[in-house]
Design an enzyme around this catalytic site. Structure first.
Site, PDB file in Angstrom:
ATOM      1  CG  ASN A 118      -3.382   1.031  22.746  1.00  8.90           C
ATOM      2  OD1 ASN A 118      -4.603   0.896  22.670  1.00  8.90           O
ATOM      3  ND2 ASN A 118      -2.659   1.522  21.763  1.00  8.90           N
TER       4      ASN A 118
ATOM      5  CB  ILE B  94      -5.260   5.480  22.691  1.00 11.26           C
ATOM      6  CG1 ILE B  94      -4.135   4.542  22.234  1.00 11.26           C
ATOM      7  CG2 ILE B  94      -4.830   6.298  23.883  1.00 11.26           C
ATOM      8  CD1 ILE B  94      -2.911   5.285  21.741  1.00 11.26           C
TER       9      ILE B  94
ATOM     10  CB  SER C 158      -9.451   0.137   0.688  1.00 14.58           C
ATOM     11  OG  SER C 158      -8.943   0.372  -0.597  1.00 14.58           O
TER      12      SER C 158
ATOM     13  CG  ASP D  71      -4.391   2.241  18.174  1.00 13.92           C
ATOM     14  OD1 ASP D  71      -4.094   1.625  19.206  1.00 13.92           O
ATOM     15  OD2 ASP D  71      -5.561   2.535  17.868  1.00 13.92           O
TER      16      ASP D  71
ATOM     17  CG  HIS E 104      -5.442   3.590   1.048  1.00 15.45           C
ATOM     18  ND1 HIS E 104      -5.004   2.298   0.827  1.00 15.45           N
ATOM     19  CD2 HIS E 104      -6.779   3.575   0.810  1.00 15.45           C
ATOM     20  CE1 HIS E 104      -6.031   1.551   0.455  1.00 15.45           C
ATOM     21  NE2 HIS E 104      -7.118   2.300   0.438  1.00 15.45           N
TER      22      HIS E 104
ATOM     23  CG  ASP F 148      -2.262   0.607   0.989  1.00 18.33           C
ATOM     24  OD1 ASP F 148      -2.290   1.842   0.814  1.00 18.33           O
ATOM     25  OD2 ASP F 148      -3.266  -0.120   0.964  1.00 18.33           O
TER      26      ASP F 148
ATOM     27  CB  ALA G  43     -10.779  -8.399  -6.848  1.00 21.05           C
TER      28      ALA G  43
END
Length: 399
Positions: free
Chosen positions: A211, A213, A344, A175, A197, A166, A304
């Site tokens: 955590n 958050i 996505s 995070d 993205h 990506d 796909a």
């Protein structure tokens, strides 16, 4: 001794310049095609890196001479090359003069007896978009729809390796800190530390749990391979994420050599023989490939549409699996969280789900069993996919 040392050093530098793979310029002035020449085995060592063993192949200079001759015969300019030993190919990049159609030129070059095949460099686009900058909702769609808390009592993705091919992942996001086992940039254009993205896809798959958050990833104990093959363009509502088949091929090669369990491709574009060949090798080695569907392209777009690839959409479309893709809160560069949407992010959720399945019952080299879907519409049954039951134990619990 000093003179001998200098001579040896000069010889080593000359050999490196002669045999090392040559990356193309980052900003080509016009269209390009890829020309594949067959590698001479067995000089390449699979798993030695995305340039694996190239400097030891004595026929490298010969292949370059052949490629240069092919370019001259067809009025092209040889821009560089990138060896792909896992499929026995040396991929040469050639510039196409203005006024000539790349597809036509590629078809012409493919008829050259020295060439295995040729194809134009195609463009791929990520299948996600930002929602309005509303405050982060306290609940993720999968928390309720997939009984995420119950799933995490049985699996968290521990031991699974997920390749996120990506745009740039912000590995410093609170995070995502510690969730990325390695990161590679296959564009090398000096991008910012994080792009929207790629950072959002990474968060959906493996954001840290407990955590205090942000959000919780579908597979918070999985390890990510953050492989940048796409770049962010524009800003705000006009922002897009684009890739080309060459940068994607480099990243896929690396993911396969690194033995990624799941390869997430939250993007779509036209068919590419090179990418299909590389992805087939990956699947044959036990990787599961997950791709986002583009409803505007035939068959949902490539990859796909490729047999064996797990195609995912945010709404029912053909035979694609359906996963939540609206109002998905996820990580964004700079330690932020936004609401995102699109196929996505639905594909990223399925990649996380497959990482949970990998932890539970997949053995090395064994392909993950098929995904379970509810009757009609292709909506994924997360509990059946992970534990083989239509209802997860302790579903009443919530995160």
């Amino acid at each position: 001794m000093r003179l001998a040392g200098r001579l040896i050093g000069s010889l080593a530098l000359a050999l490196t310049m002669l045999f090392a793979p040559t990356a193309p310029a980052q900003t080509p002035s016009g269209p390009r095609i890829l020309v594949m020449l067959r590698l001479a085995s067995p000089h390449f060592r699979a798993g030695s890196g995305y340039g694996g063993g190239y400097g030891e192949d004595g026929s490298a200079a010969g292949r370059r001479r052949i490629a240069a001759a092919v370019a001259r015969r067809n009025g092209l300019h040889l821009a560089g090359n990138w060896p792909m030993p896992i499929i026995g190919i040396d991929c040469f990049i050639m510039d196409v003069p203005a006024g000539r159609a790349p597809a036509t030129v590629a078809a012409q070059v493919a008829r050259d007896p020295a060439v295995e095949w040729s194809e134009p460099i195609e463009t791929f686009q990520a299948q996600g978009h930002a929602q309005p900058n509303d405050p982060l909702y306290p609940a993720q769609p999968t928390t309720r729809l997939w009984h995420l808390s119950a799933l995490h009592r049985m699996a968290t993705g521990r031991g699974a390796r997920v390749a996120v091919i990506d745009s740039q992942v912000d590995t410093r996001h609170p995070d995502l800190a510690g969730q990325v086992s390695l990161a590679r940039d296959f564009l090398g254009d000096g991008a910012a530390p994080g792009e929207s993205h790629g950072t959002g896809i990474a968060g959906v798959i493996a954001a840290r749990a407990n955590n205090g958050i942000g959000i919780v990833g579908i597979a918070p104990d999985a390890k990510l391979l953050a492989l940048r093959a796409c770049r962010q363009e524009g800003a705000g509502a006009a922002m897009t994420t684009r890739c080309d088949s060459l940068s994607l091929a480099r990243a896929v090669t690396f993911a396969v050599e690194q033995r990624a369990d799941v390869i997430n491709l939250s993007l779509a574009g036209p068919p590419s023989r090179l990418l299909e060949t590389l992805l087939r090798v990956g699947m044959d080695r036990g990787a599961t490939v997950v791709a986002a569907v583009d409803p505007k392209l035939a068959g949902g777009g490539f990859p796909a549409s490729m047999p064996g690839v797990v195609a995912v959409a945010e709404a029912p479309m053909g035979s694609a699996f359906v996963a939540p893709g609206r109002d998905v809160p996820t990580t964004q560069p700079g330690g932020r969280w936004y609401l995102m949407g699109g196929s996505s992010y639905a594909a990223a959720e399925v990649s996380g789900l497959l990482a949970l399945r990998r932890e539970r019952d997949a053995k090395p080299g064994r392909r993950i069993p098929p995904i379970s879907a509810r009757p009609g519409g292709g909506e994924i049954d997360a509990c059946a996919t992970v534990v083989g039951k239509t209802m997860c134990p302790a579903e009443a619990g919530g995160r």
